[in-house]
Design a protein around this motif. Structure first.
Motif, mmCIF file in Angstrom:
data_model
loop_
_atom_site.group_PDB
_atom_site.id
_atom_site.type_symbol
_atom_site.label_atom_id
_atom_site.label_comp_id
_atom_site.label_asym_id
_atom_site.label_seq_id
_atom_site.Cartn_x
_atom_site.Cartn_y
_atom_site.Cartn_z
ATOM 1 N N GLN A 153 0.811 -1.210 0.000
ATOM 2 C CA GLN A 153 0.000 0.000 0.000
ATOM 3 C C GLN A 153 0.851 1.269 0.000
ATOM 4 N N VAL A 154 1.851 1.306 0.861
ATOM 5 C CA VAL A 154 2.653 2.523 0.997
ATOM 6 C C VAL A 154 3.511 2.769 -0.237
ATOM 7 N N THR A 155 4.138 1.725 -0.778
ATOM 8 C CA THR A 155 5.011 1.936 -1.940
ATOM 9 C C THR A 155 4.214 2.197 -3.214
ATOM 10 N N GLN A 156 3.012 1.649 -3.312
ATOM 11 C CA GLN A 156 2.218 1.842 -4.527
ATOM 12 C C GLN A 156 1.410 3.136 -4.507
ATOM 13 N N TYR A 157 0.851 3.470 -3.331
ATOM 14 C CA TYR A 157 -0.046 4.619 -3.251
ATOM 15 C C TYR A 157 0.504 5.770 -2.409
ATOM 16 N N GLY A 158 1.618 5.550 -1.746
ATOM 17 C CA GLY A 158 2.197 6.607 -0.931
ATOM 18 C C GLY A 158 1.689 6.640 0.492
ATOM 19 N N ASP A 159 0.657 5.865 0.769
ATOM 20 C CA ASP A 159 0.096 5.784 2.125
ATOM 21 C C ASP A 159 -0.866 4.603 2.155
ATOM 22 N N PHE A 160 -1.448 4.363 3.319
ATOM 23 C CA PHE A 160 -2.407 3.279 3.438
ATOM 24 C C PHE A 160 -3.722 3.646 2.756
ATOM 25 N N THR A 161 -4.307 2.676 2.086
ATOM 26 C CA THR A 161 -5.618 2.871 1.475
ATOM 27 C C THR A 161 -6.731 2.421 2.417
ATOM 28 N N MET A 162 -6.356 1.830 3.533
ATOM 29 C CA MET A 162 -7.304 1.456 4.583
ATOM 30 C C MET A 162 -7.035 2.311 5.809
ATOM 31 N N SER A 163 -8.054 2.932 6.338
ATOM 32 C CA SER A 163 -7.907 3.674 7.583
ATOM 33 C C SER A 163 -7.771 2.685 8.736
ATOM 34 N N PRO A 164 -7.293 3.124 9.910
ATOM 35 C CA PRO A 164 -7.261 2.230 11.071
ATOM 36 C C PRO A 164 -8.629 1.617 11.367
ATOM 37 N N ARG A 165 -9.695 2.401 11.211
ATOM 38 C CA ARG A 165 -11.040 1.866 11.439
ATOM 39 C C ARG A 165 -11.353 0.742 10.472
ATOM 40 N N GLU A 166 -11.046 0.947 9.184
ATOM 41 C CA GLU A 166 -11.321 -0.079 8.173
ATOM 42 C C GLU A 166 -10.464 -1.325 8.380
ATOM 43 N N TYR A 167 -9.238 -1.116 8.784
ATOM 44 C CA TYR A 167 -8.344 -2.256 9.007
ATOM 45 C C TYR A 167 -8.847 -3.116 10.161
ATOM 46 N N VAL A 168 -9.269 -2.473 11.244
ATOM 47 C CA VAL A 168 -9.791 -3.232 12.377
ATOM 48 C C VAL A 168 -11.107 -3.905 12.008
ATOM 49 N N GLU A 169 -11.943 -3.235 11.230
ATOM 50 C CA GLU A 169 -13.186 -3.862 10.759
ATOM 51 C C GLU A 169 -12.876 -5.149 10.002
ATOM 52 N N LEU A 170 -11.867 -5.099 9.157
ATOM 53 C CA LEU A 170 -11.450 -6.281 8.405
ATOM 54 C C LEU A 170 -10.990 -7.390 9.350
ATOM 55 N N ALA A 171 -10.174 -7.024 10.332
ATOM 56 C CA ALA A 171 -9.668 -8.016 11.290
ATOM 57 C C ALA A 171 -10.804 -8.657 12.076
ATOM 58 N N VAL A 172 -11.760 -7.847 12.509
ATOM 59 C CA VAL A 172 -12.887 -8.364 13.288
ATOM 60 C C VAL A 172 -13.730 -9.306 12.435
ATOM 61 N N ARG A 173 -13.853 -9.003 11.146
ATOM 62 C CA ARG A 173 -14.643 -9.838 10.243
ATOM 63 C C ARG A 173 -14.076 -11.245 10.123
ATOM 64 N N PHE A 174 -12.764 -11.381 10.239
ATOM 65 C CA PHE A 174 -12.126 -12.685 10.048
ATOM 66 C C PHE A 174 -11.498 -13.247 11.323
ATOM 67 N N GLN A 175 -11.691 -12.597 12.467
ATOM 68 C CA GLN A 175 -10.967 -13.001 13.664
ATOM 69 C C GLN A 175 -11.398 -14.363 14.216
ATOM 70 N N ASP A 176 -12.557 -14.857 13.828
ATOM 71 C CA ASP A 176 -13.002 -16.169 14.293
ATOM 72 C C ASP A 176 -12.657 -17.290 13.323
ATOM 73 N N CYS A 177 -11.945 -16.957 12.250
ATOM 74 C CA CYS A 177 -11.489 -17.982 11.309
ATOM 75 C C CYS A 177 -10.195 -18.595 11.830
ATOM 76 N N GLY A 178 -10.197 -19.883 12.056
ATOM 77 C CA GLY A 178 -8.994 -20.559 12.510
ATOM 78 C C GLY A 178 -8.475 -19.995 13.822
ATOM 79 N N ASP A 179 -7.172 -19.992 13.963
ATOM 80 C CA ASP A 179 -6.505 -19.517 15.171
ATOM 81 C C ASP A 179 -5.701 -18.271 14.819
ATOM 82 N N LEU A 180 -6.334 -17.111 14.872
ATOM 83 C CA LEU A 180 -5.677 -15.857 14.544
ATOM 84 C C LEU A 180 -4.777 -15.449 15.705
ATOM 85 N N ALA A 181 -3.467 -15.426 15.455
ATOM 86 C CA ALA A 181 -2.500 -15.141 16.519
ATOM 87 C C ALA A 181 -2.505 -13.671 16.906
ATOM 88 N N CYS A 182 -2.515 -12.792 15.916
ATOM 89 C CA CYS A 182 -2.506 -11.351 16.170
ATOM 90 C C CYS A 182 -2.679 -10.638 14.834
#
Length: 286
Positions: free
Chosen positions: A58-87
């Motif tokens: 993201q940073v090298t292609q666009y110069g910054d993140f294309t996901m905000s911290p809110r969006e990134y955490v939303e993504l993590a929460v969406r998949f956090q019950d899949c398998g054994d997510l370490a962190c």
């Protein structure tokens, strides 16, 4: 010497990702980029895994993140019950000179001090979002730098955040999901280009303060992008808790080879086994 405990192999095969989980003397898991699952709605079939923020792409292609911290955490929460997510890995900004030069060529203000500050700011925002959105897994902060002393300066910035948030501990225990019974997982960034010069990684490990903080295993150190070249050295491998790499398919990608997902997964499995069974040597030649 305790030695490395886990190795995470990058994958984008979400139907066979569970095959990467292997319970050997060094456990193997999968590293999955947020970029790869950003638009995915269905669950992924995975065992032990870690969510990477996709920072480099993201940073090298666009110069910054294309996901905000809110969006990134939303993504993590969406998949956090899949398998054994370490962190989940925080959204950090790389400090390699090549990256800084590349961003400047794009007309973007960039230097290692700014990237350290932005990494800490993103990390703090992700912690807040993690609490707000019900994130159940820890967030891994990442120390960034290039020269050995840079990492120590970044450490100080994280400690400043500790004090600002009212924590009394000298350690970086401000993250979501860590306790003294479950040591902080702390990442070393900008190490991918160090495989040819492993002595620098060893020097960083020598310099950082986890050796003397409480005399306890207060930190689990994770190195990003380390391969057999660096991990064959006992002064590195035996002092890390974990590492990862997406490099097993690198030459095939840059050469334009057409590779099926099955072929890539087979390569990933072989790569992980090679790294985990790699014999270490005790000294690094300078």
């Amino acid at each position: 010497r305790k030695g490395m405990k886990e190795y995470f192999v990058g994958t984008d095969d979400f139907q066979r990702a569970h095959e990467l989980t292997d319970e050997g003397s060094i456990h193997q898991g999968g590293m999955i980029s947020a970029n790869a699952i950003r638009c995915r709605k269905s669950p992924i079939k995975v065992g032990r895994w870690m969510l990477d923020s996709g920072a480099f792409s993201q940073v090298t292609q666009y110069g910054d993140f294309t996901m905000s911290p809110r969006e990134y955490v939303e993504l993590a929460v969406r998949f956090q019950d899949c398998g054994d997510l370490a962190c989940i890995v925080t959204q950090d900004y790389m400090c390699e000179p090549q990256v800084i030069t590349h961003l400047k060529s794009m007309g973007i203000q960039a230097n290692w001090r700014l990237h350290q500050r932005k990494s800490v700011d993103r990390y703090e925002q992700i912690l807040v979002e993690g609490d707000r959105q019900g994130l159940k897994v820890p967030v891994m902060p990442v120390l960034q730098g290039w020269e050995v002393e840079d990492y120590m300066e970044h450490w100080s910035l994280y400690c400043d955040v500790n004090r600002a948030l009212g924590r009394k501990s000298r350690n970086v225990y401000l993250t979501h999901g860590y306790t003294h019974d479950h040591p902080q997982w702390l990442g070393l960034g900008s190490t991918c280009k160090r495989n040819a010069k492993p002595q620098v990684v060893a020097q960083i490990l020598d310099t950082m303060p986890w050796h003397y903080i409480n005399g306890q295993e207060d930190f689990r150190i994770h190195a990003f992008g380390l391969k057999t070249t660096a991990l064959k050295h006992g002064s590195i491998k035996d002092r890390l808790y974990s590492a990862d790499s997406f490099a097993y398919d690198f030459h095939a990608r840059i050469s334009g080879q057409i590779r099926t997902r099955r072929a890539r997964m087979d390569s990933a499995t072989r790569w992980g086994k090679e790294v985990r069974e790699n014999q270490v040597q005790m000294h690094i030649e300078i």
